[in-house]
Write a protein that holds these residues in place. Structure first.
Motif, PDB file in Angstrom:
ATOM      1  N   ALA A 113      -6.560  -5.708  -2.129  1.00  0.00           N
ATOM      2  CA  ALA A 113      -6.370  -5.912  -3.571  1.00  0.00           C
ATOM      3  C   ALA A 113      -7.133  -7.178  -4.124  1.00  0.00           C
ATOM      4  CB  ALA A 113      -5.074  -5.620  -4.222  1.00  0.00           C
ATOM      5  N   GLU A 114      -6.751  -8.069  -3.109  1.00  0.00           N
ATOM      6  CA  GLU A 114      -7.152  -9.589  -3.518  1.00  0.00           C
ATOM      7  C   GLU A 114      -8.877  -9.572  -3.333  1.00  0.00           C
ATOM      8  OE1 GLU A 114      -5.832 -13.000  -1.638  1.00  0.00           O
ATOM      9  OE2 GLU A 114      -6.832 -14.291  -3.160  1.00  0.00           O
ATOM     10  N   ALA A 115      -9.172  -9.043  -2.313  1.00  0.00           N
ATOM     11  CA  ALA A 115     -10.560  -8.809  -1.821  1.00  0.00           C
ATOM     12  C   ALA A 115     -11.363  -8.035  -3.126  1.00  0.00           C
ATOM     13  CB  ALA A 115     -10.942  -8.021  -0.672  1.00  0.00           C
ATOM     14  N   MET A 116     -10.993  -7.129  -3.783  1.00  0.00           N
ATOM     15  CA  MET A 116     -11.460  -6.543  -4.535  1.00  0.00           C
ATOM     16  C   MET A 116     -11.386  -7.431  -5.709  1.00  0.00           C
ATOM     17  SD  MET A 116     -12.406  -3.230  -4.887  1.00  0.00           S
ATOM     18  CE  MET A 116     -12.896  -2.538  -6.443  1.00  0.00           C
ATOM     19  N   LEU A 117     -10.384  -8.156  -6.193  1.00  0.00           N
ATOM     20  CA  LEU A 117     -10.329  -9.006  -7.473  1.00  0.00           C
ATOM     21  C   LEU A 117     -11.460 -10.030  -7.216  1.00  0.00           C
ATOM     22  CD1 LEU A 117      -6.355  -9.544  -7.637  1.00  0.00           C
ATOM     23  CD2 LEU A 117      -8.013  -8.440  -9.508  1.00  0.00           C
TER      24      LEU A 117
END
Ligand SMILES: [Zn+2]
Length: 236
Positions: free
Chosen positions: A89-93
């Protein structure tokens, strides 16, 4: 897909979501912390929801309705899977910040979260989980940041690749390897396999420990060099 949510004041929640038709969207859900909230637990991170949004004058849209598509509670309720999910999720953000649809990025995220529900729950180190490594390599590729690994980026040699040079955007041979991050044969093979393998099969890719560590090193170096960021979930 809800990527992140945090409290705002007494009763509200701010959500960072990645949408199929508008890319990254920030929204506020009012009253979610009240016991009788009409949103219930539908806005938890990693859940897939159909949101009704009202575009007001501010930067954040307002959530006026939410229907659950997939809760992904199997992923959220297991500590290992949750840790893997929050890295993704953080990579996507960090990589997809635009309010602009990106169908392939959205599809990759959907597949990542679907698979997350069923990966073995007792992994040792979330950062080197094959699923999240494969997901991040695919996101790098979709962002145009995927390193060139077929031949030496400095001299073109196809054999004897021993390192990865972030500033040159790819693999280098022994002669050109000054300042490169070491890339073992296992690592090179593992990264190529993870890029070519569907997310659903990442856990069957027979990644060695060394291969997984090298893949992680390449991902983090690419983030730092191209995006100028580190993932908090990877350094914690
Ligand atoms: Zn070379």
């Amino acid at each position: 897909m809800v990527l992140r949510s945090f409290r705002l004041g007494e009763a509200d929640r701010v959500l960072h979501v990645y949408t199929a038709d508008r890319g990254r969207v920030g929204a506020v859900a009012k009253g979610v912390r009240r016991t009788k909230s009409r949103f219930g637990a539908r806005l938890e991170p990693l859940s897939h929801v159909e949101l009704m949004l009202h575009q007001g004058s501010g930067e954040l849209q307002t959530v006026t309705g939410a229907d659950l598509r997939a809760s992904h509670h199997e992923a959220r309720e297991d500590p290992y899977r949750l840790a893997v999910g929050l890295i993704g999720a953080e990579a996507m953000l960090k990589l997809f910040t635009e309010q602009e649809a990106n169908e392939r990025a959205f599809t990759a995220l959907t597949r990542f979260l679907d698979r997350l529900d069923v990966i073995p729950p007792a992994g040792s180190r979330p950062a080197v989980d094959p699923l999240v490594l494969s997901f991040q390599l695919k996101l790098l590729w979709l962002s145009g940041y995927m390193p060139h690994l077929d031949s030496c980026v400095e001299c073109g040699a196809a054999d004897g690749l021993v390192g990865y040079l972030p500033s040159a955007g790819g693999a280098v041979c022994r002669d050109c390897g000054n300042g490169a991050i070491t890339l073992s044969p296992d690592g090179l093979h593992g990264i190529r396999t993870l890029v070519a393998t569907p997310l659903a099969d990442a856990h069957d890719a027979q990644l060695s420990d060394r291969g997984a560590r090298d893949a992680l090193a390449l991902v983090t170096a690419s983030y730092e060099h191209h995006g100028g960021f580190r993932l908090r979930t990877l350094t914690a």
